[in-house]
Structure formats: structure tokens, C-alpha cells
Write a protein that holds these residues in place. Structure first.
Motif, mmCIF file in Angstrom:
data_model
loop_
_atom_site.group_PDB
_atom_site.id
_atom_site.type_symbol
_atom_site.label_atom_id
_atom_site.label_comp_id
_atom_site.label_asym_id
_atom_site.label_seq_id
_atom_site.Cartn_x
_atom_site.Cartn_y
_atom_site.Cartn_z
ATOM 1 N N ILE A 70 0.841 -1.211 0.000
ATOM 2 C CA ILE A 70 0.000 0.000 0.000
ATOM 3 C C ILE A 70 0.870 1.252 0.000
ATOM 4 C CG2 ILE A 70 -1.633 1.352 1.387
ATOM 5 C CD1 ILE A 70 -2.934 -1.326 2.190
ATOM 6 N N VAL A 71 1.912 1.252 0.827
ATOM 7 C CA VAL A 71 2.837 2.396 0.854
ATOM 8 C C VAL A 71 3.518 2.554 -0.493
ATOM 9 C CG1 VAL A 71 4.952 3.320 1.874
ATOM 10 C CG2 VAL A 71 3.225 2.271 3.340
ATOM 11 N N ASP A 77 -0.117 8.985 0.741
ATOM 12 C CA ASP A 77 -1.120 9.986 0.398
ATOM 13 C C ASP A 77 -2.496 9.520 0.894
ATOM 14 O OD1 ASP A 77 -3.324 11.138 -1.332
ATOM 15 O OD2 ASP A 77 -1.633 12.356 -2.006
ATOM 16 N N PRO A 78 -3.110 10.223 1.838
ATOM 17 C CA PRO A 78 -4.379 9.771 2.430
ATOM 18 C C PRO A 78 -5.488 9.570 1.400
ATOM 19 C CG PRO A 78 -3.439 11.551 3.740
ATOM 20 C CD PRO A 78 -2.625 11.469 2.483
ATOM 21 N N GLN A 79 -5.548 10.469 0.429
ATOM 22 C CA GLN A 79 -6.611 10.372 -0.572
ATOM 23 C C GLN A 79 -6.430 9.142 -1.463
ATOM 24 O OE1 GLN A 79 -9.214 12.273 -0.171
ATOM 25 N NE2 GLN A 79 -8.077 13.256 1.500
ATOM 26 N N ALA A 83 -8.871 5.920 -1.884
ATOM 27 C CA ALA A 83 -9.405 5.611 -3.215
ATOM 28 C C ALA A 83 -9.051 4.188 -3.653
ATOM 29 C CB ALA A 83 -8.863 6.622 -4.226
ATOM 30 N N LEU A 84 -7.764 3.802 -3.470
ATOM 31 C CA LEU A 84 -7.309 2.495 -3.954
ATOM 32 C C LEU A 84 -7.611 1.363 -2.978
ATOM 33 C CD1 LEU A 84 -3.811 3.407 -5.481
ATOM 34 C CD2 LEU A 84 -5.862 2.710 -6.724
ATOM 35 N N LYS A 262 5.967 14.847 6.095
ATOM 36 C CA LYS A 262 5.447 16.216 6.014
ATOM 37 C C LYS A 262 4.944 16.506 4.605
ATOM 38 C CE LYS A 262 4.802 20.606 6.979
ATOM 39 N NZ LYS A 262 3.615 21.019 7.768
ATOM 40 N N ILE A 263 5.705 16.047 3.596
ATOM 41 C CA ILE A 263 5.340 16.288 2.194
ATOM 42 C C ILE A 263 4.101 15.477 1.800
ATOM 43 C CG2 ILE A 263 6.110 15.993 -0.198
ATOM 44 C CD1 ILE A 263 8.994 16.459 0.882
#
Length: 402
Positions: A70-71, A77-79, A83-84, A262-263
Motif C-alpha cells: 500500500i505504501v 497519500d491519504p486520498q 481511493a485504492l 510532512k510532504i
């Protein structure tokens, strides 16, 4: 009998001529035997009747393989995670899985016809070999004996049992071990720049890499203090200090990971907000508290034995190496473990294992160990196959992970 002895003598000489190929072959054979029931979808294997488990997808589903995939596909990215992978854990959980291993999974998945699950197992196998090879190099540097180094590195392919499992399922531990052993190897070679670089990389694999950075700093400080007591010339003392300056850069590893968070997530401190993932507790030995969330059992004799045997081997290291990095790192790591409240201490202790094996090098080469070890090899593999069969994550649909 004489012919058999002659055959093994020739085999031993051939192995010493090609140590890296020998280690690669032994590792391949051990993995082949371990994978055998899964690859051929057996109904049963040596008394283990797990027909519903004996397929290679079981190997690919071992914890925490799917989380790292998943990473690798979303980069925290939370979105994208929502979504996936809408049916998985909350996005805030995934910064618990550091980025170096997912990065290699992503890289391997760019090879045509290699999906992400198989990329994960390929990366684990390659990094396992790398860890075993560099362990051999460290042993050769320390023991000066090619025979002993090849034997101990070969032993490490099989032993202990939990490591046999970890290096044959998708996991970051082999990569972590490679960086740890490399850091110690370069430190011993007095190449402190490369040692610091390996320590920085280790912190991008797993958070306990900060313990390696601390151990290198402590070992360097001890060396400087020793030199300052022997050297009266201040100029020479300053030269000694300058040698170790790269060690001061080792915190860059964990800092770089937090900047990545952070990014990607908008939160520099995302690692500390992943939920119940930091298993350090006071007072020590809370692993024996049945009520701790990640313990949940009172059948813990094996954990006590890990503490006991680890402590014995650590004392052997102290007797031989005193304040050397070969003792300091496993000592720092072992000390941290007594504050961990988690059932799987066998996995938590893995980063210290190569050094503990070095500590018991004389015992491990004796017949009193070798004969029982060889006789119990079937038990070792049965344990590993059974563990792999049931230490799996649930999945409804493979499609998002491919």
C-alpha cells in the motif's frame, strides 16, 4: 566411510574457494525446501495438513506485506489510500511503515510482468542474500578465519527459526539487517563516512535504526576518550575527534523520513500518530503482562528464553570485545528490548542476532550444538512452514495490490 569423509573434505574445500556462491546456494536450497508445499499446492507435507493454505499466495500474504505494498503504491497519500484501498486501515496508520523497503518494492515492480506482491518477495530474497554476504565479510574481518566465517554465515541462513521465516516472506528486516551489519563492518574498517551512511539508510527502513546511530556515537565517543587519555598532544586529540565527525550526521536518516511524511501527509510527526505502534513501556519486562494489547497470552516461556540466551551471548561478546562496536550495538539493542511489550520478541531481537551468533561462535561450532541442530532441522522447517501458513493477512480482492 573413508570415501564419504573424502567427499565432504573436497566439498568443504570447494566451498571455501567460492564462499559467496556457496552461501547463495545454501540460501536457495533452504528457501526451496520452505516454499515446496506452497509452490506445489500439496494436500499435506510431513504431517502438516493445510491444503487450503498450501499455495504461494499464503507466502505473499504474511504480515505486514500488504501494508508495505500500500505504501509502495500510494506513498502515504491519504486520498490515494482511501481511493485504492477503501477497506483497509486508516491512512494515518501507514507512516508506521518506513519508506526504504516500499521504494525497492516499487522499483522491482517496474520490471515487466512483475506485480507488487511478487516484487516484495523478490526484494526480500535479494536483501536477505546481501545481509548474509555482508555478515560473512564482517565475520572474516573479525575472526580472520574463512572456515569459521563461512560456517557461521551458513548457520545464519537457517538459525534461529524466526529469522528463517522472516527472510522468506515479504519483510523489511533483511534490508534493515544489511544496513546494520554494513554500518558495523565499515566502523570496524575505520571508514566512518560509509558507516554513518549505512546508519542513515537503516533509519529509512525501520525506526530502531536510531539505536544503531546511538550505538555508533557511543562507540566513537569511547574511542575518543581512550585516545585522549593516551595522547597528550591536543592536536592529535583533535585529529581523533575529526575522524568520527560523519557519525554526527546519522540523525539525518530519521529526519529525512519525517520530512517525507510532512510532504506526503502534511504532518512531520505522522509516525507518532499511527496508533498503537510504539510498544515501549515502563517498568521493564511488561511483555509478561497478559493484559498488554500486543501480548494477550501467558504462554511466554520462549520470550524468557530469548532474554536469557541473548544475555548469555551478550556476555560472551563483552568478554571478547569489551567496548567495541561489536558489543555496544547488540547491548544497546538488547537493553531496549526489555522495555518492549509485544508477544513477538523473537522478531524484535533479529537486528542483534548476527552479533549474538558471533558471541557464541565457539559453542556454535562444537558437536554439542551441531548434532542436535542437524537432527532437529526437520522440526525447524516444520515450524517455519506452519508459521507462514497462519501468520497471514486477510484479503478480499487482490486487484488493488497487483
Amino acid at each position: 566411510m573413508a570415501k564419504i569423509k573424502n567427499f565432504f573434505s573436497r566439498l568443504g574445500k570447494l566451498a571455501l574457494l567460492h564462499p559467496f556462491w556457496t552461501l547463495a546456494l545454501v540460501s536457495f536450497l533452504s528457501a526451496t525446501l520452505l516454499y515446496f508445499p506452497f509452490v506445489f499446492h500439496l494436500e499435506s507435507f510431513f504431517g502438516l495438513n493445510y491444503p487450503e493454505k498450501f499455495n504461494f499466495s499464503t507466502v505473499l500474504l504474511n504480515f505486514d506485506s500488504l501494508n508495505y505494498i500500500i505504501v509502495a503504491k500510494t506513498w502515504y497519500d491519504p486520498q490515494e489510500i482511501k481511493a485504492l484501498f477503501p477497506n483497509t486501515l486508516p491512512p494515518a496508520y501507514f507512516p508506521a511503515h518506513f519508506p526504504a523497503y516500499p521504494a525497492l518494492i516499487w522499483l522491482a515492480a517496474q520490471i515487466p510482468k512483475i506485480d507488487f506482491p511478487h516484487a516484495a518477495i523478490i526484494v526480500t530474497q535479494l536483501t536477505s542474500l546481501a545481509a548474509i554476504f555482508v555478515f560473512y565479510k564482517l565475520l572474516l574481518l573479525v575472526t580472520k578465519s574463512q572456515k569459521a566465517s563461512l560456517f557461521l554465515a551458513s548457520l545464519f541462513i537457517f538459525f534461529p527459526a524466526r529469522w528463517l521465516v522472516v527472510k522468506n516472506v515479504p519483510s523489511p528486516e533483511p534490508l534493515f539487517l544489511f544496513f546494520i551489519i554494513s554500518a558495523v563492518y565499515f566502523f570496524k574498517k575505520e571508514n566512518y563516512g560509509k558507516s554513518a551512511l549505512m546508519a542513515i539508510f537503516s533509519q529509512t527502513v525501520k525506526s530502531p535504526g536510531v539505536l544503531l546511530a546511538g550505538a555508533l556515537g557511543l562507540a566513537g565517543l569511547i574511542e575518543v576518550l581512550k585516545s585522549s587519555s593516551l595522547l597528550k598532544d591536543k592536536k592529535k586529540i583533535k585529529e581523533e575527534l575529526k575522524k568520527f565527525w560523519p557519525i554526527l550526521l546519522t540523525p539525518l536518516g530519521i529526519i529525512s523520513v519525517f520530512f517525507l511524511y510532512k510532504i506526503t501527509t502534511g504532518d512531520f510527526w505522522a509516525y507518532f500518530k499511527t496508533g498503537d505502534n510504539i510498544h515501549l513501556f515502563w517498568p521493564p519486562f511488561q511483555v509478561f503482562d497478559f493484559n498488554e494489547k500486543w501480548v494477550g497470552t501467558f504462554w511466554l516461556e520462549d520470550v524468557y528464553l530469548y532474554y536469557l540466551l541473548g544475555g548469555i551471548l551478550l556476555l560472551f561478546l563483552w568478554q571478547k570485545y569489551k567496548t567495541n562496536i561489536l558489543f555496544i550495538f547488540p547491548a544497546v539493542f538488547y537493553f531496549s528490548l526489555i522495555f518492549v511489550a509485544h508477544r513477538d520478541i523473537a522478531r524484535y531481537i533479529i537486528p542483534a542476532l548476527p552479533f549474538l551468533i558471533l558471541g557464541g561462535e565457539n559453542f556454535f561450532q562444537k558437536k554439542q550444538f551441531l548434532i542436535p541442530f542437524i537432527l532437529l532441522l526437520p522440526a525447524l522447517f516444520l515450524y517455519a512452514i506452519s508459521f507462514i501458513s497462519f501468520n497471514t493477512m486477510s484479503i478480499g480482492d487482490w486487484t488493488p495490490y497487483l
